[in-house]
Design a protein around this motif. Structure first.
Motif, PDB file in Angstrom:
ATOM      1  N   ALA A   1       0.661  23.960 -10.120  1.00 19.45           N
ATOM      2  CA  ALA A   1       1.400  23.048  -9.248  1.00 19.45           C
ATOM      3  C   ALA A   1       0.420  22.074  -8.610  1.00 19.45           C
ATOM      4  O   ALA A   1      -0.706  22.443  -8.286  1.00 19.45           O
ATOM      5  CB  ALA A   1       2.137  23.837  -8.169  1.00 19.45           C
ATOM      6  N   ILE A   2       0.840  20.826  -8.451  1.00 20.85           N
ATOM      7  CA  ILE A   2       0.044  19.846  -7.720  1.00 20.85           C
ATOM      8  C   ILE A   2       0.949  19.151  -6.718  1.00 20.85           C
ATOM      9  O   ILE A   2       2.168  19.058  -6.911  1.00 20.85           O
ATOM     10  CB  ILE A   2      -0.649  18.813  -8.632  1.00 20.85           C
ATOM     11  CG1 ILE A   2       0.363  18.002  -9.438  1.00 20.85           C
ATOM     12  CG2 ILE A   2      -1.657  19.488  -9.537  1.00 20.85           C
ATOM     13  CD1 ILE A   2      -0.256  16.822 -10.155  1.00 20.85           C
ATOM     14  N   ARG A   3       0.352  18.698  -5.610  1.00 20.54           N
ATOM     15  CA  ARG A   3       1.114  17.991  -4.577  1.00 20.54           C
ATOM     16  C   ARG A   3       0.193  17.060  -3.809  1.00 20.54           C
ATOM     17  O   ARG A   3      -1.035  17.190  -3.843  1.00 20.54           O
ATOM     18  CB  ARG A   3       1.787  18.966  -3.624  1.00 20.54           C
ATOM     19  CG  ARG A   3       0.811  19.703  -2.721  1.00 20.54           C
ATOM     20  CD  ARG A   3       1.516  20.649  -1.798  1.00 20.54           C
ATOM     21  NE  ARG A   3       0.561  21.342  -0.919  1.00 20.54           N
ATOM     22  CZ  ARG A   3       0.890  22.270  -0.052  1.00 20.54           C
ATOM     23  NH1 ARG A   3       2.154  22.647   0.059  1.00 20.54           N
ATOM     24  NH2 ARG A   3      -0.029  22.840   0.705  1.00 20.54           N
TER      25      ARG A   3
ATOM     26  N   THR B   1       7.834  19.397 -14.046  1.00 16.78           N
ATOM     27  CA  THR B   1       9.075  19.525 -13.307  1.00 16.78           C
ATOM     28  C   THR B   1       8.758  19.519 -11.826  1.00 16.78           C
ATOM     29  O   THR B   1       7.644  19.844 -11.419  1.00 16.78           O
ATOM     30  CB  THR B   1       9.808  20.824 -13.666  1.00 16.78           C
ATOM     31  OG1 THR B   1       8.940  21.927 -13.388  1.00 16.78           O
ATOM     32  CG2 THR B   1      10.203  20.850 -15.128  1.00 16.78           C
ATOM     33  N   THR B   2       9.727  19.162 -11.006  1.00 20.10           N
ATOM     34  CA  THR B   2       9.495  19.151  -9.566  1.00 20.10           C
ATOM     35  C   THR B   2       9.842  20.501  -8.983  1.00 20.10           C
ATOM     36  O   THR B   2      10.624  21.257  -9.539  1.00 20.10           O
ATOM     37  CB  THR B   2      10.329  18.060  -8.868  1.00 20.10           C
ATOM     38  OG1 THR B   2      11.706  18.302  -9.158  1.00 20.10           O
ATOM     39  CG2 THR B   2       9.915  16.683  -9.325  1.00 20.10           C
ATOM     40  N   SER B   3       9.269  20.793  -7.862  1.00 20.22           N
ATOM     41  CA  SER B   3       9.498  22.059  -7.184  1.00 20.22           C
ATOM     42  C   SER B   3       9.431  21.839  -5.688  1.00 20.22           C
ATOM     43  O   SER B   3       8.668  21.021  -5.207  1.00 20.22           O
ATOM     44  CB  SER B   3       8.419  23.064  -7.597  1.00 20.22           C
ATOM     45  OG  SER B   3       8.460  24.211  -6.783  1.00 20.22           O
TER      46      SER B   3
ATOM     47  N   LEU C   1       5.186  20.873 -11.260  1.00 20.95           N
ATOM     48  CA  LEU C   1       4.761  22.074 -11.979  1.00 20.95           C
ATOM     49  C   LEU C   1       4.453  21.720 -13.426  1.00 20.95           C
ATOM     50  O   LEU C   1       5.267  21.085 -14.091  1.00 20.95           O
ATOM     51  CB  LEU C   1       5.859  23.139 -11.945  1.00 20.95           C
ATOM     52  CG  LEU C   1       6.207  23.726 -10.588  1.00 20.95           C
ATOM     53  CD1 LEU C   1       7.349  24.722 -10.732  1.00 20.95           C
ATOM     54  CD2 LEU C   1       4.995  24.393  -9.967  1.00 20.95           C
ATOM     55  N   PHE C   2       3.290  22.129 -13.888  1.00 21.55           N
ATOM     56  CA  PHE C   2       2.868  21.890 -15.262  1.00 21.55           C
ATOM     57  C   PHE C   2       2.728  23.227 -15.982  1.00 21.55           C
ATOM     58  O   PHE C   2       2.088  24.140 -15.472  1.00 21.55           O
ATOM     59  CB  PHE C   2       1.498  21.186 -15.293  1.00 21.55           C
ATOM     60  CG  PHE C   2       1.520  19.763 -14.832  1.00 21.55           C
ATOM     61  CD1 PHE C   2       1.639  18.738 -15.749  1.00 21.55           C
ATOM     62  CD2 PHE C   2       1.397  19.451 -13.494  1.00 21.55           C
ATOM     63  CE1 PHE C   2       1.634  17.411 -15.338  1.00 21.55           C
ATOM     64  CE2 PHE C   2       1.392  18.123 -13.070  1.00 21.55           C
ATOM     65  CZ  PHE C   2       1.519  17.108 -13.993  1.00 21.55           C
TER      66      PHE C   2
END
Length: 68
Positions: A36-38, A3-5, A49-50
């Motif tokens: 979270a990764i970005r 999902t995005t955050s 978000l995983f």
């Protein structure tokens, strides 16, 4: 499914698998119940978000060469 955050205050660290140049930088943050990764060059774009199982599957696929 990730999902995005929006970008929040987190303990971000640069991935050890990021490229050696400044154009391929991924940052990650381990949270209490997700990862979270970005993109470090576009932090304002938010993060993915995983959940733990999804993160483990993603990392496994990368390590096995199933994702390029």
């Amino acid at each position: 499914m990730p999902t995005t955050s929006s970008s929040e205050t987190r303990s971000w660290f640069k991935s050890s698998h990021s490229g050696g140049n400044a154009t391929e930088c991924v940052e990650a943050a381990h949270l209490s119940n997700s990862t979270a990764i970005r993109d470090s060059k576009a932090t304002e774009a938010g993060s993915l978000l995983f959940q733990p199982g999804s993160w483990a599957s993603f990392v496994s696929a990368l390590q096995d060469g199933r994702l390029r």
